[in-house]
Design a protein around this motif. Structure first.
Motif, PDB file in Angstrom:
ATOM      1  N   LEU A 181       4.091   0.494  12.071  1.00  0.00           N
ATOM      2  CA  LEU A 181       3.193  -0.567  11.623  1.00  0.00           C
ATOM      3  C   LEU A 181       3.089  -0.535  10.107  1.00  0.00           C
ATOM      4  N   LYS A 182       3.248  -1.705   9.481  1.00  0.00           N
ATOM      5  CA  LYS A 182       3.100  -1.830   8.035  1.00  0.00           C
ATOM      6  C   LYS A 182       2.066  -2.909   7.759  1.00  0.00           C
ATOM      7  N   ALA A 183       1.345  -2.739   6.658  1.00  0.00           N
ATOM      8  CA  ALA A 183       0.290  -3.695   6.304  1.00  0.00           C
ATOM      9  C   ALA A 183       0.323  -3.978   4.814  1.00  0.00           C
ATOM     10  N   THR A 184      -0.116  -5.170   4.459  1.00  0.00           N
ATOM     11  CA  THR A 184      -0.237  -5.577   3.069  1.00  0.00           C
ATOM     12  C   THR A 184      -1.647  -6.116   2.856  1.00  0.00           C
ATOM     13  N   VAL A 185      -2.304  -5.623   1.806  1.00  0.00           N
ATOM     14  CA  VAL A 185      -3.633  -6.109   1.434  1.00  0.00           C
ATOM     15  C   VAL A 185      -3.470  -6.926   0.163  1.00  0.00           C
ATOM     16  N   THR A 186      -3.955  -8.165   0.195  1.00  0.00           N
ATOM     17  CA  THR A 186      -3.876  -9.055  -0.960  1.00  0.00           C
ATOM     18  C   THR A 186      -5.247  -9.629  -1.262  1.00  0.00           C
ATOM     19  N   GLU A 240      -1.265  -4.335  -2.287  1.00  0.00           N
ATOM     20  CA  GLU A 240      -1.053  -2.939  -1.910  1.00  0.00           C
ATOM     21  C   GLU A 240      -0.401  -2.930  -0.532  1.00  0.00           C
ATOM     22  N   ASN A 241       0.628  -2.103  -0.375  1.00  0.00           N
ATOM     23  CA  ASN A 241       1.353  -1.988   0.885  1.00  0.00           C
ATOM     24  C   ASN A 241       1.136  -0.602   1.486  1.00  0.00           C
ATOM     25  N   PHE A 242       0.997  -0.568   2.808  1.00  0.00           N
ATOM     26  CA  PHE A 242       0.739   0.683   3.520  1.00  0.00           C
ATOM     27  C   PHE A 242       1.577   0.756   4.776  1.00  0.00           C
ATOM     28  N   LYS A 243       1.836   1.983   5.217  1.00  0.00           N
ATOM     29  CA  LYS A 243       2.419   2.221   6.532  1.00  0.00           C
ATOM     30  C   LYS A 243       1.475   3.179   7.258  1.00  0.00           C
TER      31      LYS A 243
END
Length: 118
Positions: free
Chosen positions: A38-43, A70-73
């Motif tokens: 799972l990957k996520a991006t916060v904008t 910001e990108n997260f896994k």
């Protein structure tokens, strides 16, 4: 009678538009899977800096965003419904990278870390 109807129509229109005008949320979370990860991006949805708290299970990461994302896994097994995001507008950005807070001032155990910068 028409003045009353016109006034009532304006009131109904104002009530319908009120949530979208006043409660626009400053942060946005998008997710996708790359394989099983799972990957996520916060904008940001605003032109002002925001501070956000992203949580997944026992882990919480804070970040400040202005003019970027910001990108997260996430650790294996996490799904979109395990995530939550809370953001608020701030006066100015003071931190360059995401961070964790530990109120006990002790090392955070590795098993407690499920969010990783990507």
């Amino acid at each position: 009678m028409q003045a009353k109807t016109r006034h009532s129509s304006l009131l109904v229109l104002a009530i319908l538009l009120w949530p979208s005008l006043v409660f626009a949320y400053p942060g946005n979370l998008t997710t996708h899977f790359e394989g099983e990860e799972l990957k996520a991006t916060v904008t940001s949805n605003t032109d002002r800096p925001i501070r956000c708290q992203l949580s997944a299970g026992p882990d919480i990461v804070w970040m400040e965003i202005q003019d970027k994302q910001e990108n997260f896994k996430f650790a294996k097994g996490y799904k979109t419904h395990h995530l939550s995001l809370y953001c608020k507008i701030i006066e100015q950005k003071t931190k360059a990278r995401p961070w964790r807070l530990n109120p006990y001032n002790t090392p955070i155990p590795e098993w407690n870390k499920v969010i990783f910068p990507d």
